[in-house]
Design a protein around this motif. Sequence first.
Motif, PDB file in Angstrom:
ATOM      1  N   GLY A 105      37.190  37.376   1.569  1.00 11.44           N
ATOM      2  CA  GLY A 105      38.528  37.950   1.642  1.00 11.44           C
ATOM      3  C   GLY A 105      39.013  38.410   0.290  1.00 11.44           C
ATOM      4  N   LEU A 106      38.698  37.644  -0.738  1.00 18.05           N
ATOM      5  CA  LEU A 106      39.100  38.006  -2.092  1.00 18.05           C
ATOM      6  C   LEU A 106      38.423  39.299  -2.530  1.00 18.05           C
ATOM      7  CD1 LEU A 106      40.505  37.227  -4.789  1.00 18.05           C
ATOM      8  CD2 LEU A 106      38.420  35.995  -5.370  1.00 18.05           C
ATOM      9  N   VAL A 107      37.148  39.422  -2.233  1.00 19.55           N
ATOM     10  CA  VAL A 107      36.387  40.605  -2.636  1.00 19.55           C
ATOM     11  C   VAL A 107      36.892  41.848  -1.913  1.00 19.55           C
ATOM     12  CG1 VAL A 107      34.106  41.698  -2.503  1.00 19.55           C
ATOM     13  CG2 VAL A 107      34.316  39.345  -3.283  1.00 19.55           C
ATOM     14  N   THR A 108      37.188  41.727  -0.616  1.00 20.80           N
ATOM     15  CA  THR A 108      37.597  42.912   0.139  1.00 20.80           C
ATOM     16  C   THR A 108      39.021  43.343  -0.174  1.00 20.80           C
ATOM     17  OG1 THR A 108      38.298  41.580   2.042  1.00 20.80           O
ATOM     18  CG2 THR A 108      36.039  42.448   2.050  1.00 20.80           C
ATOM     19  N   THR A 109      39.846  42.445  -0.707  1.00 22.99           N
ATOM     20  CA  THR A 109      41.222  42.830  -1.018  1.00 22.99           C
ATOM     21  C   THR A 109      41.442  43.091  -2.503  1.00 22.99           C
ATOM     22  OG1 THR A 109      41.908  40.521  -1.285  1.00 22.99           O
ATOM     23  CG2 THR A 109      42.177  41.524   0.900  1.00 22.99           C
ATOM     24  N   ALA A 110      40.423  42.880  -3.303  1.00 22.41           N
ATOM     25  CA  ALA A 110      40.571  43.126  -4.745  1.00 22.41           C
ATOM     26  C   ALA A 110      40.812  44.611  -4.976  1.00 22.41           C
ATOM     27  CB  ALA A 110      39.316  42.674  -5.482  1.00 22.41           C
ATOM     28  N   PRO A 111      41.731  44.944  -5.877  1.00 28.91           N
ATOM     29  CA  PRO A 111      41.978  46.364  -6.135  1.00 28.91           C
ATOM     30  C   PRO A 111      40.729  47.030  -6.715  1.00 28.91           C
ATOM     31  CG  PRO A 111      43.120  44.979  -7.742  1.00 28.91           C
ATOM     32  CD  PRO A 111      42.512  44.067  -6.721  1.00 28.91           C
ATOM     33  N   ALA A 112      40.575  48.291  -6.383  1.00 26.00           N
ATOM     34  CA  ALA A 112      39.411  49.031  -6.894  1.00 26.00           C
ATOM     35  C   ALA A 112      39.486  49.082  -8.414  1.00 26.00           C
ATOM     36  CB  ALA A 112      39.402  50.440  -6.324  1.00 26.00           C
ATOM     37  N   GLN A 113      38.342  48.964  -9.026  1.00 23.70           N
ATOM     38  CA  GLN A 113      38.277  49.016 -10.479  1.00 23.70           C
ATOM     39  C   GLN A 113      38.633  50.427 -10.944  1.00 23.70           C
ATOM     40  OE1 GLN A 113      37.727  46.610 -12.648  1.00 23.70           O
ATOM     41  NE2 GLN A 113      37.522  45.080 -11.057  1.00 23.70           N
ATOM     42  N   THR A 114      39.498  50.519 -11.926  1.00 18.98           N
ATOM     43  CA  THR A 114      39.857  51.801 -12.507  1.00 18.98           C
ATOM     44  C   THR A 114      38.738  52.231 -13.441  1.00 18.98           C
ATOM     45  OG1 THR A 114      42.168  51.171 -12.434  1.00 18.98           O
ATOM     46  CG2 THR A 114      41.596  53.008 -13.867  1.00 18.98           C
ATOM     47  N   VAL A 115      38.303  53.454 -13.236  1.00 17.58           N
ATOM     48  CA  VAL A 115      37.240  53.978 -14.087  1.00 17.58           C
ATOM     49  C   VAL A 115      37.889  54.536 -15.344  1.00 17.58           C
ATOM     50  CG1 VAL A 115      35.382  55.660 -14.285  1.00 17.58           C
ATOM     51  CG2 VAL A 115      35.815  54.509 -12.101  1.00 17.58           C
ATOM     52  N   ILE A 116      37.457  54.035 -16.464  1.00 17.17           N
ATOM     53  CA  ILE A 116      37.970  54.528 -17.740  1.00 17.17           C
ATOM     54  C   ILE A 116      37.084  55.686 -18.165  1.00 17.17           C
ATOM     55  CG2 ILE A 116      38.429  53.963 -20.153  1.00 17.17           C
ATOM     56  CD1 ILE A 116      38.828  51.059 -19.192  1.00 17.17           C
ATOM     57  N   PRO A 117      37.682  56.877 -18.262  1.00 13.39           N
ATOM     58  CA  PRO A 117      36.864  58.041 -18.604  1.00 13.39           C
ATOM     59  C   PRO A 117      36.398  57.978 -20.062  1.00 13.39           C
ATOM     60  CG  PRO A 117      39.181  58.647 -18.467  1.00 13.39           C
ATOM     61  CD  PRO A 117      39.069  57.205 -18.055  1.00 13.39           C
ATOM     62  N   ASP A 118      35.271  58.599 -20.294  1.00 13.22           N
ATOM     63  CA  ASP A 118      34.786  58.671 -21.675  1.00 13.22           C
ATOM     64  C   ASP A 118      35.545  59.765 -22.437  1.00 13.22           C
ATOM     65  OD1 ASP A 118      33.775  61.034 -20.713  1.00 13.22           O
ATOM     66  OD2 ASP A 118      31.673  60.496 -20.970  1.00 13.22           O
ATOM     67  N   ASP A 119      35.303  59.883 -23.720  1.00 16.40           N
ATOM     68  CA  ASP A 119      36.028  60.836 -24.574  1.00 16.40           C
ATOM     69  C   ASP A 119      35.876  62.275 -24.090  1.00 16.40           C
ATOM     70  OD1 ASP A 119      36.865  58.745 -26.106  1.00 16.40           O
ATOM     71  OD2 ASP A 119      35.434  59.084 -27.739  1.00 16.40           O
ATOM     72  N   GLN A 120      34.692  62.644 -23.688  1.00 13.59           N
ATOM     73  CA  GLN A 120      34.456  64.022 -23.240  1.00 13.59           C
ATOM     74  C   GLN A 120      35.288  64.332 -21.997  1.00 13.59           C
ATOM     75  OE1 GLN A 120      32.767  66.451 -24.828  1.00 13.59           O
ATOM     76  NE2 GLN A 120      33.502  67.825 -23.247  1.00 13.59           N
ATOM     77  N   ALA A 121      35.391  63.385 -21.080  1.00 11.87           N
ATOM     78  CA  ALA A 121      36.183  63.598 -19.868  1.00 11.87           C
ATOM     79  C   ALA A 121      37.661  63.734 -20.198  1.00 11.87           C
ATOM     80  CB  ALA A 121      35.958  62.444 -18.893  1.00 11.87           C
ATOM     81  N   ILE A 122      38.137  62.940 -21.150  1.00 13.14           N
ATOM     82  CA  ILE A 122      39.542  63.026 -21.571  1.00 13.14           C
ATOM     83  C   ILE A 122      39.806  64.402 -22.194  1.00 13.14           C
ATOM     84  CG2 ILE A 122      41.270  62.134 -23.176  1.00 13.14           C
ATOM     85  CD1 ILE A 122      39.926  59.358 -22.787  1.00 13.14           C
ATOM     86  N   ARG A 123      38.923  64.855 -23.079  1.00 11.00           N
ATOM     87  CA  ARG A 123      39.071  66.165 -23.755  1.00 11.00           C
ATOM     88  C   ARG A 123      39.102  67.288 -22.731  1.00 11.00           C
ATOM     89  NH1 ARG A 123      35.946  70.393 -25.707  1.00 11.00           N
ATOM     90  NH2 ARG A 123      36.753  71.291 -27.650  1.00 11.00           N
ATOM     91  N   THR A 124      38.188  67.235 -21.787  1.00  8.34           N
ATOM     92  CA  THR A 124      38.123  68.273 -20.756  1.00  8.34           C
ATOM     93  C   THR A 124      39.406  68.311 -19.936  1.00  8.34           C
ATOM     94  OG1 THR A 124      35.726  68.029 -20.650  1.00  8.34           O
ATOM     95  CG2 THR A 124      36.798  69.102 -18.760  1.00  8.34           C
ATOM     96  N   SER A 125      39.933  67.167 -19.592  1.00  8.30           N
ATOM     97  CA  SER A 125      41.164  67.086 -18.807  1.00  8.30           C
ATOM     98  C   SER A 125      42.356  67.666 -19.557  1.00  8.30           C
ATOM     99  CB  SER A 125      41.435  65.626 -18.432  1.00  8.30           C
ATOM    100  OG  SER A 125      42.662  65.512 -17.775  1.00  8.30           O
ATOM    101  N   ILE A 126      42.476  67.344 -20.831  1.00  9.06           N
ATOM    102  CA  ILE A 126      43.588  67.862 -21.653  1.00  9.06           C
ATOM    103  C   ILE A 126      43.489  69.374 -21.778  1.00  9.06           C
ATOM    104  CG2 ILE A 126      44.590  67.901 -23.982  1.00  9.06           C
ATOM    105  CD1 ILE A 126      43.822  64.892 -24.162  1.00  9.06           C
ATOM    106  N   LEU A 127      42.307  69.875 -22.081  1.00 11.02           N
ATOM    107  CA  LEU A 127      42.134  71.323 -22.225  1.00 11.02           C
ATOM    108  C   LEU A 127      42.433  72.050 -20.910  1.00 11.02           C
ATOM    109  CD1 LEU A 127      38.963  71.510 -24.488  1.00 11.02           C
ATOM    110  CD2 LEU A 127      41.328  72.111 -25.115  1.00 11.02           C
ATOM    111  N   LYS A 128      42.019  71.469 -19.816  1.00 11.22           N
ATOM    112  CA  LYS A 128      42.269  72.058 -18.510  1.00 11.22           C
ATOM    113  C   LYS A 128      43.773  72.134 -18.239  1.00 11.22           C
ATOM    114  CE  LYS A 128      39.869  71.519 -14.345  1.00 11.22           C
ATOM    115  NZ  LYS A 128      39.274  70.624 -13.351  1.00 11.22           N
ATOM    116  N   THR A 129      44.493  71.073 -18.553  1.00  7.38           N
ATOM    117  CA  THR A 129      45.950  71.047 -18.363  1.00  7.38           C
ATOM    118  C   THR A 129      46.627  72.091 -19.243  1.00  7.38           C
ATOM    119  OG1 THR A 129      45.869  68.692 -17.826  1.00  7.38           O
ATOM    120  CG2 THR A 129      48.017  69.577 -18.452  1.00  7.38           C
TER     121      THR A 129
END
Length: 180
Positions: A142-166
Amino acid sequence: MLARDIMTTSVITVTPDTPVEEIARTLVTWRISGVPVVEGDGRIVGIVSEGDLMRRVESGTEPYASWWLAGFFSPESADAKYRKSKGKVAREVMTRDVETVDDETKVAKVAELLERRAIKRVPVTRDGKLVGIVSRANLLHGLVTTAPAQTVIPDDQAIRTSILKTLHSRRSADDMLVNV
């Protein structure tokens, strides 16, 4: 979350007349540590656990009571030990004081009961009839199925791409003048 959400519904049970040898075989075969004892109408009348079968005449592990300690124990406890060590069927070796929970019981209350009573499982009932069982392992599932999904922390390249896209979508700055 409620007991019905995490309980095992295919519960292995025995009747009050099930022989001790068959109970032991059932525990080993199904790799479980206890079975509810159920009447034909589905009412729970007891539970037989590994602990109830530990001190048996057949294995030479029956309890030995020294004569001087006998005065400290009530006749009922001596009688219960005798029955458990020599009993032939479930009704003679089962634990009669069985805690149960309703299928609407909150999981937090079930966990508290298991901890407070130092038990490994609790039968789940609906209208007084067995409908499932919750073990410690069920609580973990029950604990495993109700645990919140792990947030994926993006790497630097993903952050840069997102900012430039915005920035590009807003046309607020010339892409060539921005360094991210």
